[in-house]
Scaffold this motif. Structure first.
Motif, PDB file in Angstrom:
ATOM      1  N   SER A  16       0.845  -1.212   0.000  1.00  0.00           N
ATOM      2  CA  SER A  16       0.000   0.000   0.000  1.00  0.00           C
ATOM      3  C   SER A  16       0.876   1.256   0.000  1.00  0.00           C
ATOM      4  O   SER A  16       0.538   2.259  -0.637  1.00  0.00           O
ATOM      5  N   HIS A  17       2.017   1.202   0.677  1.00  0.00           N
ATOM      6  CA  HIS A  17       2.918   2.367   0.668  1.00  0.00           C
ATOM      7  C   HIS A  17       3.584   2.522  -0.707  1.00  0.00           C
ATOM      8  O   HIS A  17       3.822   3.653  -1.154  1.00  0.00           O
ATOM      9  N   VAL A  18       3.861   1.391  -1.362  1.00  0.00           N
ATOM     10  CA  VAL A  18       4.473   1.461  -2.699  1.00  0.00           C
ATOM     11  C   VAL A  18       3.463   2.024  -3.699  1.00  0.00           C
ATOM     12  O   VAL A  18       3.773   2.909  -4.509  1.00  0.00           O
ATOM     13  N   ILE A  19       2.221   1.530  -3.618  1.00  0.00           N
ATOM     14  CA  ILE A  19       1.175   2.025  -4.534  1.00  0.00           C
ATOM     15  C   ILE A  19       1.002   3.540  -4.360  1.00  0.00           C
ATOM     16  O   ILE A  19       0.967   4.301  -5.328  1.00  0.00           O
ATOM     17  N   ARG A  20       0.901   3.974  -3.115  1.00  0.00           N
ATOM     18  CA  ARG A  20       0.686   5.415  -2.861  1.00  0.00           C
ATOM     19  C   ARG A  20       1.828   6.230  -3.466  1.00  0.00           C
ATOM     20  O   ARG A  20       1.600   7.243  -4.141  1.00  0.00           O
ATOM     21  N   LEU A  21       3.057   5.780  -3.233  1.00  0.00           N
ATOM     22  CA  LEU A  21       4.213   6.514  -3.754  1.00  0.00           C
ATOM     23  C   LEU A  21       4.166   6.589  -5.287  1.00  0.00           C
ATOM     24  O   LEU A  21       4.320   7.668  -5.872  1.00  0.00           O
ATOM     25  N   PHE A  22       3.925   5.451  -5.937  1.00  0.00           N
ATOM     26  CA  PHE A  22       3.943   5.430  -7.409  1.00  0.00           C
ATOM     27  C   PHE A  22       2.774   6.233  -7.990  1.00  0.00           C
ATOM     28  O   PHE A  22       2.950   6.976  -8.954  1.00  0.00           O
ATOM     29  N   VAL A  23       1.580   6.069  -7.413  1.00  0.00           N
ATOM     30  CA  VAL A  23       0.404   6.767  -7.961  1.00  0.00           C
ATOM     31  C   VAL A  23       0.600   8.289  -7.839  1.00  0.00           C
ATOM     32  O   VAL A  23       0.322   9.038  -8.780  1.00  0.00           O
ATOM     33  N   GLU A  44      -8.752  -0.368   2.834  1.00  0.00           N
ATOM     34  CA  GLU A  44      -8.783   0.839   3.672  1.00  0.00           C
ATOM     35  C   GLU A  44      -7.405   1.512   3.683  1.00  0.00           C
ATOM     36  O   GLU A  44      -7.310   2.724   3.895  1.00  0.00           O
ATOM     37  N   ASN A  45      -6.350   0.705   3.437  1.00  0.00           N
ATOM     38  CA  ASN A  45      -4.990   1.268   3.425  1.00  0.00           C
ATOM     39  C   ASN A  45      -4.793   2.270   2.294  1.00  0.00           C
ATOM     40  O   ASN A  45      -3.815   3.009   2.292  1.00  0.00           O
ATOM     41  N   LEU A  46      -5.722   2.277   1.308  1.00  0.00           N
ATOM     42  CA  LEU A  46      -5.503   3.068   0.098  1.00  0.00           C
ATOM     43  C   LEU A  46      -6.626   4.067  -0.175  1.00  0.00           C
ATOM     44  O   LEU A  46      -6.729   4.586  -1.286  1.00  0.00           O
ATOM     45  N   ILE A  47      -7.436   4.339   0.855  1.00  0.00           N
ATOM     46  CA  ILE A  47      -8.602   5.207   0.658  1.00  0.00           C
ATOM     47  C   ILE A  47      -8.215   6.552   0.041  1.00  0.00           C
ATOM     48  O   ILE A  47      -8.914   7.083  -0.822  1.00  0.00           O
ATOM     49  N   ASP A  48      -7.069   7.092   0.436  1.00  0.00           N
ATOM     50  CA  ASP A  48      -6.680   8.433  -0.024  1.00  0.00           C
ATOM     51  C   ASP A  48      -6.351   8.492  -1.518  1.00  0.00           C
ATOM     52  O   ASP A  48      -6.359   9.569  -2.101  1.00  0.00           O
ATOM     53  N   ILE A  49      -6.070   7.334  -2.139  1.00  0.00           N
ATOM     54  CA  ILE A  49      -5.719   7.410  -3.573  1.00  0.00           C
ATOM     55  C   ILE A  49      -6.692   6.620  -4.454  1.00  0.00           C
ATOM     56  O   ILE A  49      -6.499   6.542  -5.669  1.00  0.00           O
ATOM     57  N   GLU A  50      -7.735   6.033  -3.846  1.00  0.00           N
ATOM     58  CA  GLU A  50      -8.555   5.078  -4.607  1.00  0.00           C
ATOM     59  C   GLU A  50      -9.274   5.706  -5.806  1.00  0.00           C
ATOM     60  O   GLU A  50      -9.595   4.998  -6.758  1.00  0.00           O
TER      61      GLU A  50
END
Ligand code: NAD
Length: 348
Positions: A16-23, A44-50
């Motif tokens: 989830s931290h890798v996805i957030r960084l890349f997105v 829920e770990n990715l709500i901010d970028i979904e």
């Protein structure tokens, strides 16, 4: 879009931290998060970028080769970052089969479909396998693992990860699939499933439950803050040399007993507990079979060749982690049900 990237296991802790960084960092990349949402996966770990335009979530299982094929056909990936795995060593001891399925067969499914999909042109393609320092086995009191240390896995978890790494290298040698591997030390930080040591201890202190420590507690681990690992993955993905492995770590060795006492001190201070110390909750329990004594990582290669260094100091990272778990009770309540509960009652 400049690139289509498949990130597997993106609903888990590190993923989830890798996805957030890349997105967020690469608006011109389309990031596809392919995750089976096992007990450890949590959207829920990715709500901010979904809702970001360059992000797509696909619920799927790397063990099912047709699902992997479908997602490759749909998106024509340029790169794969494989984080999907069964990751808890204790679970691998009680039930190794799902570790063999996901960590070995799942990885070879990804390799087979990547090979098929990229067969006409391997240029600008990359298969990036996320691995662990546990593949190297255990160190004595001195020395560090380097990229040339022999693999000597001791648990079903580390054996399955070592096997996957060997398949990745073999597919590189045999079929010329462009690959990189990184082997990272223990991660900590927000969103880690509360069966792992640091969140388990924080939450047990909060709930006044016992703090189980395997054996004499002198097992030593190197701890890296999870966002530093995500940044290292970004660097290896973009700058890593094809066919190479990179060790990732923080040069931050800590014995488990020392770590748990440190967390007790931090949580007690934050909760303004003045009577006694939470360290009184510590209980030494029978050691884990095959428990590696010490891991420590030589990071010279990634430091010198790729210019990556960790940025979060251990006490700072631990404080942030404790704050996160104290402030996110609803996240915790949501993940602690069903399968997790029955497992938790068996081990504690
Ligand atoms: P995690 O257990 O928190 O998350 C794993 C994720 O993979 C979950 O979202 C889960 O739903 C998903 N998943 C599991 N089986 C799947 C399957 N068959 N198909 C699709 N998705 C599946 O794990 P983590 O701690 O974030 O670890 C991620 C990766 O990093 C793993 O490969 C692990 O071996 C490696 N690693 C972890 C650490 C660490 O300290 N946590 C250190 C070094 C390397």
């Amino acid at each position: 879009m400049e690139k289509n990237i498949l990130i597997t296991g993106g609903a888990g802790f590190i993923g989830s931290h890798v996805i957030r960084l890349f997105v967020n960092k690469y608006p011109n990349y389309h990031i596809v998060n392919f995750d089976a949402l096992t007990y450890a996966g949590n959207l829920e770990n990715l709500i901010d970028i979904e809702n970001k335009e360059n992000y797509t979530f696909i619920k799927g299982n790397i063990n099912q080769i047709r699902s992997v094929e479908d997602v490759f056909n749909q998106f024509k990936f340029d790169g794969v970052i494989n984080l999907a795995a069964e990751t808890h060593v204790d679970r691998s001891i009680s039930d190794p089969n799902c570790f063999i399925q996901t960590n070995i067969i799942g990885t070879t499914n990804l390799l087979n479909i990547a090979r098929e999909s990229w067969k006409d042109n391997f240029q600008e393609k990359l298969f990036y396998q996320i691995s662990t320092d546990e593949v190297y086995g255990s160190l004595g009191e001195i020395g560090l693992f380097t990229e040339t240390s022999p693999y000597n896995p001791q648990s079903p978890y580390s054996a399955s990860k070592a096997s996957a790494d060997h398949f990745v290298k073999a597919y590189g040698n045999t079929y010329e699939i462009p690959f990189v591997i990184s082997n990272c030390s223990n991660n900590y930080g927000p969103n880690q499933f509360p069966e792992k040591l640091i969140p388990l201890v924080i939450n047990n202190i909060k709930e006044n439950k016992m703090l189980p420590i395997y054996g004499d507690g002198k097992h030593c681990r190197d701890w890296l803050y999870v966002t530093d690992h995500a940044k290292a993955i970004d660097v290896v993905f973009h700058k890593g040399k094809i066919g190479e492995s990179y060790n990732i770590g923080a040069l931050n060795e800590c014995q488990n007993i020392h770590l748990v006492k440190l967390i007790c001190q931090i949580v007690d201070e934050k909760l303004n507990r003045t009577k006694g110390s939470s360290a009184e909750l510590i209980r030494h329990v029978i050691d884990r079979p095959g428990h590696d004594r010490r891991y420590a990582i030589d990071t010279t290669k990634i430091n010198n060749e790729l210019g990556w260094f960790p940025s979060v100091k251990f006490e700072e990272g631990l404080n942030q982690t404790v704050d996160w778990y104290l402030n996110n009770q609803s996240w915790l309540d949501n993940v602690r049900h069903g399968i997790y509960q029955s497992y938790y009652q068996n081990v504690c």
